[in-house]
Design an enzyme around this catalytic site. Structure first.
Site, PDB file in Angstrom:
ATOM      1  N   HIS A  29      37.948  39.005  44.099  1.00  0.00           N
ATOM      2  CA  HIS A  29      37.786  39.937  42.992  1.00  0.00           C
ATOM      3  C   HIS A  29      37.330  41.309  43.461  1.00  0.00           C
ATOM      4  CE1 HIS A  29      35.622  41.730  39.500  1.00  0.00           C
ATOM      5  NE2 HIS A  29      36.506  41.074  38.779  1.00  0.00           N
ATOM      6  N   ASN A  30      38.009  42.354  42.986  1.00  0.00           N
ATOM      7  CA  ASN A  30      37.547  43.732  43.107  1.00  0.00           C
ATOM      8  C   ASN A  30      36.962  44.148  41.767  1.00  0.00           C
ATOM      9  OD1 ASN A  30      38.300  44.414  45.766  1.00  0.00           O
ATOM     10  ND2 ASN A  30      40.413  44.735  45.139  1.00  0.00           N
ATOM     11  N   MET A  62      36.460  44.666  34.273  1.00  0.00           N
ATOM     12  CA  MET A  62      37.710  45.202  34.765  1.00  0.00           C
ATOM     13  C   MET A  62      37.799  44.962  36.257  1.00  0.00           C
ATOM     14  SD  MET A  62      40.548  46.626  34.440  1.00  0.00           S
ATOM     15  CE  MET A  62      40.493  47.109  32.746  1.00  0.00           C
ATOM     16  N   CYS A  63      38.978  44.655  36.758  1.00  0.00           N
ATOM     17  CA  CYS A  63      39.044  44.333  38.166  1.00  0.00           C
ATOM     18  C   CYS A  63      40.470  44.224  38.645  1.00  0.00           C
ATOM     19  CB  CYS A  63      38.360  42.996  38.420  1.00  0.00           C
ATOM     20  SG  CYS A  63      39.344  41.585  37.866  1.00  0.00           S
ATOM     21  N   GLY A  64      40.550  43.982  39.953  1.00  0.00           N
ATOM     22  CA  GLY A  64      41.758  43.437  40.542  1.00  0.00           C
ATOM     23  C   GLY A  64      41.410  42.039  41.010  1.00  0.00           C
TER      24      GLY A  64
END
Length: 724
Positions: free
Chosen positions: A75-76, A1-3
């Site tokens: 990427h977060n 999961m990320c931003g």
């Protein structure tokens, strides 16, 4: 999961082509190695972009830039599977030539990983996200997409071929946006999980007034922002080495041929639904963190909770990283008592939790809380809404975080697959169910047509009573090409009428019909199936899933309000294997006609008030109720659908009134450029109080969201010359 945020440089003006119409006008770019200052500047911008969407992944941050500076991936991370640093992104293949940033979850991880390991791939982590790179290396594009089961959005860079691939999951659970910005002699394609990420990458936001006025942001790939588009659900976008942008569909919703006679028994099909649903839920219990459940007063989330309890206690399945046999935790929202909108249904969620033996935590959402959360909800959703449902969901999503949870299971997608909405029966009744020819409604045309007329009129009355919008443009004959289904009318009741916009907007889009916008967004292949192959109920389900579900419900009631609090939601009903099975079921097992059902609407909530007897003669989601019966209480089994709905009417001078007054000042409204303040002022006069006009309140909810986005994004005032 990320931003995720991606920047890709182009030596061209941004030629784009659709799936079967590649462009031959672009020339192959000549790679140019960037100097250290340029690479450093790009890295700085990508890091600032990640800061704008840090809520999507607060656990780690990573950036990769190609040697020539043509591609930057950022990427977060929200760490859920493999909590170690090895799970950080961007991801790189074992040969170092493929790079990716991945948002979401890929299920059936262990089986796929073992298969790829047996074929020689060397994994560097235990993260499910690495499967994207490994599957691409083995199968190539687009075949590798067929092996992905889950909710995802990702961007992959293949240095060996120069290809960039951006893909989105089949139903659009995870968001993915793209735009093109012009720089000094060079254009860049920007791709991100949220549009606000573009603000750090030289994007200057402008309104797409046309998409707002004709409803285009709810259908197809447009957004509220000019030049910002979505990668459509079930599609991927490819940026090729020769500078083309190609959009390709890799999957679509499919239904049985309406003329195919059913040969399976009802019991076989009930068991099939049960087995597919149990498997979809089981796959979603894998995580290295605790998993909770959103539990309402409806059957969808209750069935999910019941099956989880069954798997954990009777089959020993772990719930995330916990042996949760005695501590399954659920989260619910509760609106003010007596409002008629309390989804817990006089504490039915609590009684369900007691029946299941699970722990429940409630988020109380009164007017003060809704007013407090309103602006933040609009900012994170990045679009307006005609109700406060998203604000309530925004508040609810803070609850799991407060109790240490990163992951929750949800019930989204059930109504779409199993015919749960009250606006499905009129379309269900347009034709007989040829697959079950012996049923009364299949044999009795007169009865079916009478019921169709009655339920259609009841639906129109209901939508009007609840304050949804009406439109001047009529002419249903324009939609006979789609068999006269009413879903286009149901969709447009959420569309702000043209009469409420500024004069230049009314002139520019005079005669526009949002139903036409919706029909134009349907692919020719799907439109042909609607005309010739699918039952009207299934056509209606398709249109809703590709519009309202993808662009509104999975956004403001799904990913955007959840990820605002760093919560990953997993909707098992949107498992594509389960949906394929559900879509092969006869329409008459989803919406069941039962004239013996009681016709009273007493105590059934605002959606059932003043409805006629015909509307009560149908059991929605019948086969799902039967499949889920072992996992829910008798009370829930017998209960009518109670949609999740926040109250619309509030007092003058109260918190919600004052909040919207503070937001919708004359200067703020006029700075939008597409509204006139006098229209907004009239809405304040009759949108609140005991005799409030609900449609005026709904309009103000939209205006408040537009102003919030205008101020927080710095959107340029809309001008007539920009929309000639």
């Amino acid at each position: 999961m990320c931003g995720l945020t991606v920047s890709v440089a182009l030596h061209r003006s941004g030629q784009s082509c659709s799936k079967d119409q590649p462009s031959d006008e672009s020339t192959k770019p000549t790679p140019q190695r960037q100097n250290a200052n340029s690479l450093g500047d790009l890295r700085t911008k990508l890091n600032k972009s990640l800061d704008l969407i840090a809520h999507r992944g607060p656990d780690a941050k990573g950036v990769w830039i190609s040697d020539d500076g043509m591609v930057g991936l950022a990427h977060n991370r929200l760490s859920i599977n493999d909590l170690s640093p090895e799970g950080n992104q961007p991801i790189h293949s074992d040969d170092g030539l493929i790079h990716a940033v991945v948002n979401g979850e890929i299920y059936d991880y262990d089986r796929i990983r073992q298969s790829l390991s047996d074929s020689g791939y060397r994994f560097s982590s235990r993260s499910d996200s690495e499967l994207v790179v490994a599957l691409y290396q083995r199968y190539g594009a687009p075949s590798f997409l067929d092996h992905l089961r889950g909710e995802f959005a990702f961007v992959l860079c293949d240095e060996s071929t120069g290809k960039i691939i951006a893909a989105r999951d089949r139903f659009g659970v995870k968001p993915l946006f793209w735009t093109v910005v012009e720089g000094k002699g060079q254009a860049r394609v920007l791709i991100a999980a949220e549009a606000k990420a573009f603000l750090a990458l030289d994007w200057k936001p402008e309104w797409d007034v046309g998409a707002i006025a004709d409803g285009g942001w709810e259908h197809g790939d447009r957004t509220l922002f000019r030049g910002v588009k979505k990668v459509l659900p079930g599609h991927y976008m490819e940026l090729t080495a020769d500078g083309r942008t190609v959009h390709q569909r890799y999957w679509d919703i499919e239904y049985r041929n309406k003329r195919e006679v059913e040969t399976r028994t009802v019991d076989e099909m009930v068991l099939g639904v049960r087995e597919q649903l149990i498997e979809a839920i089981r796959l979603r219990l894998r995580a290295d963190v605790p998993i909770g459940i959103y539990l309402s007063g409806g059957i969808d989330s209750s069935i999910v909770a019941g099956i989880v309890a069954h798997l954990v206690r009777e089959q020993g399945v772990k719930l995330g990283n916990q042996d949760a046999a005695s501590r399954i935790r659920c989260f619910s929202i509760q609106f003010p008592e007596g409002s008629g909108y309390d989804e817990s249904g006089i504490d039915i969620a609590e009684r369900t939790a007691d029946w299941l033996g699970v722990q429940i935590f409630k988020k109380h959402m009164d007017e003060d809380a809704l007013a407090e959360y309103f602006a933040d909800s609009a900012y994170y959703c990045e679009h307006h809404s005609v109700d406060l449902n998203s604000v309530g969901k925004f508040g609810l999503s803070s609850l799991p975080r407060e109790h240490g949870f990163k992951v929750v299971l949800t019930g989204e997608g059930s109504d779409e697959h199993f015919g749960g909405y009250t606006f499905f029966p009129p379309d269900f009744l347009l034709e007989p169910d040829y697959s079950m020819p012996d049923l009364p409604l299949s044999r009795d045309k007169t009865l079916r047509e009478a019921l169709q007329s009655s339920t259609q009129n009841a639906l129109k009355h209901k939508l009007s009573r609840l304050g949804f919008f009406t439109h001047e443009v009529e002419g249903p004959e324009r939609f006979q090409s789609v068999n006269g289904i009413s879903m286009f009318d149901c969709n447009r009741v959420r569309q702000v009428p043209l009469r409420m916009f500024a004069g230049w907007v009314r002139q520019r889009w005079r005669g526009i019909d949002s139903r036409e916008t919706a029909s134009n967004a349907i692919s020719p292949e799907a439109m042909e199936k609607i005309r010739e192959k699918w039952h009207p109920l299934h056509s209606s389900q398709y249109i809703f899933s590709r519009s309202m579900l993808a662009n509104i419900l999975l956004s403001c009631l799904g990913d955007r309000t959840e990820m605002a609090h760093s919560i990953e939601a997993r909707p098992p009903f949107l498992d594509h294997v389960l949906s394929d099975y559900a879509n092969g079921l006869p329409p008459s097992l989803k919406v069941v006609y039962d004239p013996t059902k009681p016709g009273s609407s007493a105590g059934k909530g605002p959606w059932w008030e003043e409805t006629n007897a015909a509307s009560h003669a149908f059991s929605e989601k019948w086969i799902l109720r039967e499949a889920g019966k072992p996992f829910m209480s008798q009370e829930l089994y017998e209960r009518r659908k109670h949609p999740y709905t926040a109250p619309v009417k509030w007092p003058k001078g109260g918190p919600m009134y004052n909040k919207l007054r503070d937001i919708c000042t004359r200067d703020a409204v006029e700075n939008l450029g597409f509204l006139e303040h006098d229209v907004v002022e009239r809405a304040f006069e009759d949108g609140f109080g005991d005799d409030a006009v609900a449609s005026s309140a709904r309009f103000l909810f939209c205006v408040g969201a537009w102003v919030t986005l205008s101020e927080r994004f710095g959107v340029r005032r809309a001008r007539v010359e920009d929309h000639a």
